[in-house]
Design a protein around this motif. Structure first.
Motif, PDB file in Angstrom:
ATOM      1  N   GLU A   1       0.693  -1.269  -0.150  1.00  0.00           N
ATOM      2  CA  GLU A   1      -0.034   0.139   0.035  1.00  0.00           C
ATOM      3  C   GLU A   1       0.782   1.232  -0.098  1.00  0.00           C
ATOM      4  O   GLU A   1       1.925   1.189   0.381  1.00  0.00           O
ATOM      5  N   SER A   2       0.363   2.398  -0.506  1.00  0.00           N
ATOM      6  CA  SER A   2       1.056   3.706  -0.410  1.00  0.00           C
ATOM      7  C   SER A   2      -0.083   4.715  -0.649  1.00  0.00           C
ATOM      8  O   SER A   2      -1.187   4.483  -0.873  1.00  0.00           O
TER       9      SER A   2
ATOM     10  N   GLY B   1      -9.919  -5.693  -1.881  1.00  0.00           N
ATOM     11  CA  GLY B   1     -10.677  -4.969  -0.776  1.00  0.00           C
ATOM     12  C   GLY B   1      -9.837  -4.061  -0.279  1.00  0.00           C
ATOM     13  O   GLY B   1      -8.573  -4.184   0.164  1.00  0.00           O
ATOM     14  N   TRP B   2     -10.674  -3.029   0.885  1.00  0.00           N
ATOM     15  CA  TRP B   2      -9.756  -2.124   1.645  1.00  0.00           C
ATOM     16  C   TRP B   2     -10.434  -2.314   2.961  1.00  0.00           C
ATOM     17  O   TRP B   2     -11.471  -2.386   3.220  1.00  0.00           O
ATOM     18  N   TYR B   3      -9.630  -2.525   4.028  1.00  0.00           N
ATOM     19  CA  TYR B   3     -10.095  -2.442   5.531  1.00  0.00           C
ATOM     20  C   TYR B   3      -9.197  -1.126   6.038  1.00  0.00           C
ATOM     21  O   TYR B   3      -8.288  -0.880   5.636  1.00  0.00           O
ATOM     22  N   ARG B   4      -9.614  -0.904   7.446  1.00  0.00           N
ATOM     23  CA  ARG B   4      -9.233   0.031   7.984  1.00  0.00           C
ATOM     24  C   ARG B   4      -9.274  -0.311   9.710  1.00  0.00           C
ATOM     25  O   ARG B   4     -10.146  -1.017  10.020  1.00  0.00           O
ATOM     26  N   GLN B   5      -8.130   0.171  10.533  1.00  0.00           N
ATOM     27  CA  GLN B   5      -8.118  -0.099  11.845  1.00  0.00           C
ATOM     28  C   GLN B   5      -7.820   1.049  12.396  1.00  0.00           C
ATOM     29  O   GLN B   5      -6.417   1.639  12.413  1.00  0.00           O
ATOM     30  N   ALA B   6      -8.574   1.696  13.226  1.00  0.00           N
ATOM     31  CA  ALA B   6      -8.332   2.862  14.062  1.00  0.00           C
ATOM     32  C   ALA B   6      -7.845   2.365  15.520  1.00  0.00           C
ATOM     33  O   ALA B   6      -7.902   1.281  15.905  1.00  0.00           O
ATOM     34  N   PRO B   7      -6.847   3.272  16.197  1.00  0.00           N
ATOM     35  CA  PRO B   7      -6.288   2.884  17.189  1.00  0.00           C
ATOM     36  C   PRO B   7      -7.329   2.439  18.409  1.00  0.00           C
ATOM     37  O   PRO B   7      -8.414   3.085  18.611  1.00  0.00           O
TER      38      PRO B   7
ATOM     39  N   ASP C   1      -5.304   3.088  10.237  1.00  0.00           N
ATOM     40  CA  ASP C   1      -4.318   2.368   9.478  1.00  0.00           C
ATOM     41  C   ASP C   1      -5.264   1.647   8.514  1.00  0.00           C
ATOM     42  O   ASP C   1      -6.078   0.855   8.686  1.00  0.00           O
ATOM     43  N   TYR C   2      -4.938   1.895   6.970  1.00  0.00           N
ATOM     44  CA  TYR C   2      -5.672   1.120   5.777  1.00  0.00           C
ATOM     45  C   TYR C   2      -4.967   0.160   5.287  1.00  0.00           C
ATOM     46  O   TYR C   2      -3.569   0.311   4.792  1.00  0.00           O
ATOM     47  N   TYR C   3      -5.566  -1.175   5.189  1.00  0.00           N
ATOM     48  CA  TYR C   3      -5.032  -2.184   4.898  1.00  0.00           C
ATOM     49  C   TYR C   3      -5.629  -2.846   3.368  1.00  0.00           C
ATOM     50  O   TYR C   3      -6.796  -2.784   3.221  1.00  0.00           O
ATOM     51  N   CYS C   4      -5.131  -3.282   2.460  1.00  0.00           N
ATOM     52  CA  CYS C   4      -5.379  -3.727   1.282  1.00  0.00           C
ATOM     53  C   CYS C   4      -5.265  -5.393   1.425  1.00  0.00           C
ATOM     54  O   CYS C   4      -4.707  -6.128   2.331  1.00  0.00           O
TER      55      CYS C   4
ATOM     56  N   THR D   1      -6.503 -15.825   2.024  1.00  0.00           N
ATOM     57  CA  THR D   1      -6.802 -14.091   2.077  1.00  0.00           C
ATOM     58  C   THR D   1      -5.351 -13.608   2.298  1.00  0.00           C
ATOM     59  O   THR D   1      -4.435 -14.148   3.308  1.00  0.00           O
ATOM     60  N   TYR D   2      -5.130 -12.425   1.981  1.00  0.00           N
ATOM     61  CA  TYR D   2      -3.883 -11.788   1.785  1.00  0.00           C
ATOM     62  C   TYR D   2      -3.954 -10.559   2.088  1.00  0.00           C
ATOM     63  O   TYR D   2      -4.919  -9.644   1.799  1.00  0.00           O
ATOM     64  N   TRP D   3      -3.021  -9.945   2.871  1.00  0.00           N
ATOM     65  CA  TRP D   3      -2.987  -8.645   3.407  1.00  0.00           C
ATOM     66  C   TRP D   3      -1.718  -7.857   3.095  1.00  0.00           C
ATOM     67  O   TRP D   3      -0.779  -8.530   3.202  1.00  0.00           O
ATOM     68  N   GLY D   4      -1.670  -6.423   2.971  1.00  0.00           N
ATOM     69  CA  GLY D   4      -0.706  -5.640   2.901  1.00  0.00           C
ATOM     70  C   GLY D   4      -0.032  -5.296   4.177  1.00  0.00           C
ATOM     71  O   GLY D   4      -0.758  -5.664   5.229  1.00  0.00           O
ATOM     72  N   GLN D   5       0.744  -4.393   4.214  1.00  0.00           N
ATOM     73  CA  GLN D   5       1.454  -3.900   5.733  1.00  0.00           C
ATOM     74  C   GLN D   5       0.680  -2.680   6.143  1.00  0.00           C
ATOM     75  O   GLN D   5       0.814  -2.482   7.376  1.00  0.00           O
ATOM     76  N   GLY D   6      -0.317  -1.987   5.147  1.00  0.00           N
ATOM     77  CA  GLY D   6      -0.947  -0.927   5.843  1.00  0.00           C
ATOM     78  C   GLY D   6      -0.293   0.353   5.510  1.00  0.00           C
ATOM     79  O   GLY D   6       0.764   0.459   5.573  1.00  0.00           O
ATOM     80  N   THR D   7      -1.255   1.508   5.454  1.00  0.00           N
ATOM     81  CA  THR D   7      -0.747   2.933   5.119  1.00  0.00           C
ATOM     82  C   THR D   7      -1.627   3.588   6.109  1.00  0.00           C
ATOM     83  O   THR D   7      -2.832   3.392   6.179  1.00  0.00           O
TER      84      THR D   7
END
Length: 115
Positions: free
Chosen positions: A6-7, A35-41, A90-93, A103-109
């Motif tokens: 991700e970038s 897809g896109w997911y996100r994780q807030a603190p 943090d947004y994850y692909c 299921t595969y995930w990116g490292q987040g941005t």
């Protein structure tokens, strides 16, 4: 080996825009739901948007975010407009190959929206 990078994250004021990109490799991109997911603190990861046989959005981002993909570039995008402080996360692909499974995930941005 599947890799998602991700970038495009950064800091922006409320009302601003950002475009996230996720470059994929090691997979047949056109045969994947992306897809896109996100994780807030302090919160659980949550669904944002998906591009597959259909396109789906979380209610919280409908009308503000747009997911798109370029199969030739093996890249999925998330255009985020009218950003709000509650979009800070943090947004994850995510990649979901239809034929091989998994299921595969990116490292987040990180996206930070200030009021």
């Amino acid at each position: 080996q599947v890799q998602l990078v991700e970038s495009g994250g950064g800091s922006v004021q409320a009302g601003g825009s950002l475009r996230l990109s996720c470059a994929a490799s090691g997979m047949i991109f056109s045969q994947c739901a992306m897809g896109w997911y996100r994780q807030a603190p302090g919160k659980q990861r949550e669904f944002v948007a998906r591009s597959g046989y259909t396109t789906n959005y979380a209610d919280s981002v409908k009308g503000r975010f747009t997911i798109s993909r370029d199969n030739a570039k093996m890249t999925v995008y998330l255009q985020m407009n009218s950003l709000k402080p509650e979009d800070t996360a943090d947004y994850y692909c995510q990649a979901l190959p239809w034929t091989t499974g998994g299921t595969y995930w990116g490292q987040g941005t990180r996206v930070t929206v200030s009021s």
